[in-house]
Design an enzyme around this catalytic site. Structure first.
Site, PDB file in Angstrom:
ATOM      1  N   GLY A  82       0.804  -1.220   0.000  1.00 47.18           N
ATOM      2  CA  GLY A  82       0.000   0.000   0.000  1.00 47.18           C
ATOM      3  C   GLY A  82       0.831   1.261   0.000  1.00 47.18           C
ATOM      4  O   GLY A  82       2.069   1.234   0.033  1.00 47.18           O
ATOM      5  N   SER A  83       0.131   2.398   0.012  1.00 43.55           N
ATOM      6  CA  SER A  83       0.798   3.686  -0.152  1.00 43.55           C
ATOM      7  C   SER A  83       1.672   4.066   1.038  1.00 43.55           C
ATOM      8  O   SER A  83       2.689   4.740   0.875  1.00 43.55           O
ATOM      9  CB  SER A  83      -0.240   4.779  -0.412  1.00 43.55           C
ATOM     10  OG  SER A  83      -1.155   4.867   0.667  1.00 43.55           O
ATOM     11  N   GLY A  97      -0.063  -1.096   6.464  1.00 44.50           N
ATOM     12  CA  GLY A  97      -1.029  -0.021   6.613  1.00 44.50           C
ATOM     13  C   GLY A  97      -2.422  -0.561   6.879  1.00 44.50           C
ATOM     14  O   GLY A  97      -2.627  -1.762   7.082  1.00 44.50           O
ATOM     15  N   ALA A  98      -3.406   0.337   6.888  1.00 47.59           N
ATOM     16  CA  ALA A  98      -4.804  -0.039   7.096  1.00 47.59           C
ATOM     17  C   ALA A  98      -5.685   0.994   6.410  1.00 47.59           C
ATOM     18  O   ALA A  98      -5.307   2.151   6.243  1.00 47.59           O
ATOM     19  CB  ALA A  98      -5.141  -0.118   8.573  1.00 47.59           C
ATOM     20  N   ASP A  99      -6.878   0.551   6.015  1.00 43.15           N
ATOM     21  CA  ASP A  99      -7.852   1.455   5.402  1.00 43.15           C
ATOM     22  C   ASP A  99      -8.726   2.122   6.459  1.00 43.15           C
ATOM     23  O   ASP A  99      -9.142   3.268   6.303  1.00 43.15           O
ATOM     24  CB  ASP A  99      -8.736   0.690   4.410  1.00 43.15           C
ATOM     25  CG  ASP A  99      -7.918   0.046   3.307  1.00 43.15           C
ATOM     26  OD1 ASP A  99      -6.970   0.691   2.830  1.00 43.15           O
ATOM     27  OD2 ASP A  99      -8.212  -1.108   2.935  1.00 43.15           O
ATOM     28  N   LYS A 127      -8.748  -3.771   6.055  1.00 45.47           N
ATOM     29  CA  LYS A 127      -7.595  -3.728   5.159  1.00 45.47           C
ATOM     30  C   LYS A 127      -7.970  -4.377   3.835  1.00 45.47           C
ATOM     31  O   LYS A 127      -8.943  -5.110   3.751  1.00 45.47           O
ATOM     32  CB  LYS A 127      -6.399  -4.483   5.767  1.00 45.47           C
ATOM     33  CG  LYS A 127      -5.779  -3.780   6.960  1.00 45.47           C
ATOM     34  CD  LYS A 127      -4.636  -4.561   7.576  1.00 45.47           C
ATOM     35  CE  LYS A 127      -3.627  -5.092   6.576  1.00 45.47           C
ATOM     36  NZ  LYS A 127      -3.051  -4.038   5.709  1.00 45.47           N
ATOM     37  N   GLY A 140      -7.575  -2.610   0.527  1.00 39.09           N
ATOM     38  CA  GLY A 140      -7.837  -1.759  -0.624  1.00 39.09           C
ATOM     39  C   GLY A 140      -6.950  -2.086  -1.805  1.00 39.09           C
ATOM     40  O   GLY A 140      -7.337  -1.893  -2.961  1.00 39.09           O
ATOM     41  N   GLU A 183      -1.817 -10.508   3.520  1.00 41.12           N
ATOM     42  CA  GLU A 183      -1.482  -9.606   4.623  1.00 41.12           C
ATOM     43  C   GLU A 183      -1.887 -10.197   5.962  1.00 41.12           C
ATOM     44  O   GLU A 183      -1.165 -10.064   6.959  1.00 41.12           O
ATOM     45  CB  GLU A 183      -2.168  -8.262   4.400  1.00 41.12           C
ATOM     46  CG  GLU A 183      -1.559  -7.456   3.257  1.00 41.12           C
ATOM     47  CD  GLU A 183      -2.367  -6.239   2.880  1.00 41.12           C
ATOM     48  OE1 GLU A 183      -1.841  -5.385   2.136  1.00 41.12           O
ATOM     49  OE2 GLU A 183      -3.537  -6.129   3.316  1.00 41.12           O
ATOM     50  N   LYS A 186      -7.211   7.610   8.738  1.00 37.61           N
ATOM     51  CA  LYS A 186      -7.581   6.200   8.856  1.00 37.61           C
ATOM     52  C   LYS A 186      -8.296   5.816  10.156  1.00 37.61           C
ATOM     53  O   LYS A 186      -9.138   4.917  10.142  1.00 37.61           O
ATOM     54  CB  LYS A 186      -6.348   5.316   8.643  1.00 37.61           C
ATOM     55  CG  LYS A 186      -5.672   5.546   7.296  1.00 37.61           C
ATOM     56  CD  LYS A 186      -6.649   5.390   6.136  1.00 37.61           C
ATOM     57  CE  LYS A 186      -6.053   5.787   4.804  1.00 37.61           C
ATOM     58  NZ  LYS A 186      -4.971   4.911   4.370  1.00 37.61           N
TER      59      LYS A 186
END
Length: 216
Positions: free
Chosen positions: A29-30, A81-83, A93, A95, A102, A120
Site C-alpha cells: 500500500g501507499s 497499513g490499514a484502510d 484492510k 484496498g 497480509e 484512517k
C-alpha cells in the site's frame, strides 16, 4: 494536513522498531512505500517477506533481502497499513487486494505494527470490506454475500476474484465470522485486535502511538 508527510512519519517511526537480525513482514500500500526506503537506509541485516509482487519488487530494488514465504514459519515483526482503524483495534484492510496474504503475514509475526495517516482512524468501521473470492461458483457466492460488488480490478496475488462487501458493519466480530464461514470466500479484510500489537498514526508533525493489545 499533509497526508503524505503523515504517512512518511508513521513509516519511518515503524522502521526504527526493526532490529538487526530480524525477520520482517512487509505489507502493501501507499504507506508501506515510505517504509521500504526507510528500512533500506538503516542497512540492517534482515530477512523480509513481502505480501505482494509489487512490494517484493520495490523492496528488492532497494537492496532488501526478500525471500519467499515458504522458508520461514515465524516473523519477528510485520509492518503494514490499514484502510480503517476502529477505537477497539479492529481494522479494515485490503484496498490494494492483498488482504489474504497480509493477514497470513500479520498472524505469523510476534508483533504486527499498523502504520497510517490521520484519516484512517474512524469512530466505527463501515463498508466496503474487501473480499477475495474463488472463481468457482462465483454467482452463488455473491448471492450469499449480498450486498456485494465485484471490483473492476486485477486479481489478487494468488488469482482470487476481488470484491467488496457493502453492508453494515455493526459488529465486526459477527461479520468476520459470517464472511469466514461463507463457502467461496478465500479471505476478508476484517482484522481482529488480537493480531495488532500497536498502531502508529501520523498526525501533523507528530506520531500518535497506541498499544492495541493493552486495550481491555
Amino acid at each position: 494536513m499533509d497526508v503524505e508527510q503523515e504517512k512518511r512519519l508513521a513509516a519511518e517511526a515503524a522502521a526504527e522498531l526493526v532490529e538487526d537480525g530480524m525477520t520482517v513482514g512487509l505489507g502493501t500500500g501507499s504507506t508501506v512505500r515510505y517504509l521500504l526506503p526507510a528500512l533500506a537506509r538503516r542497512r540492517l541485516r534482515i530477512i523480509c517477506v513481502a505480501t505482494s509482487p509489487r512490494t517484493m519488487r520495490a523492496a528488492s530494488e532497494l537492496g532488501l533481502d526478500v525471500r519467499p514465504f515458504d522458508t520461514l514459519d515465524h516473523l519477528d515483526i510485520t509492518i503494514d497499513g490499514a484502510d480503517q482503524i476502529a477505537p477497539d483495534g479492529w481494522l479494515v484492510k485490503g484496498g490494494g487486494g492483498a488482504h489474504t496474504r497480509e493477514k497470513i503475514v500479520a498472524a505469523a509475526a510476534s508483533r504486527f505494527i499498523v502504520i497510517a495517516d490521520s484519516r484512517k482512524p474512524v469512530d466505527a468501521l463501515h463498508g466496503p470490506v474487501p473480499l477475495e473470492l474463488l472463481e468457482f461458483g462465483l454467482p452463488a457466492t455473491l448471492r450469499r454475500l449480498e450486498p456485494v460488488a465485484v471490483r473492476a480490478a486485477p486479481r489478487s496475488p494468488d488469482g482470487g476474484i476481488l470484491a467488496d462487501y457493502h453492508g453494515e458493519v455493526e459488529d465486526p466480530a459477527t461479520l468476520a465470522e459470517r464472511l469466514s464461514a461463507t463457502p467461496g470466500v478465500v479471505g476478508h479484510g476484517l482484522f481482529p485486535p488480537r493480531l495488532v500489537a500497536s498502531v502508529l498514526v501520523g498526525r501533523g508533525d507528530s506520531i500518535e502511538r497506541r498499544a492495541v493489545q493493552d486495550l481491555p
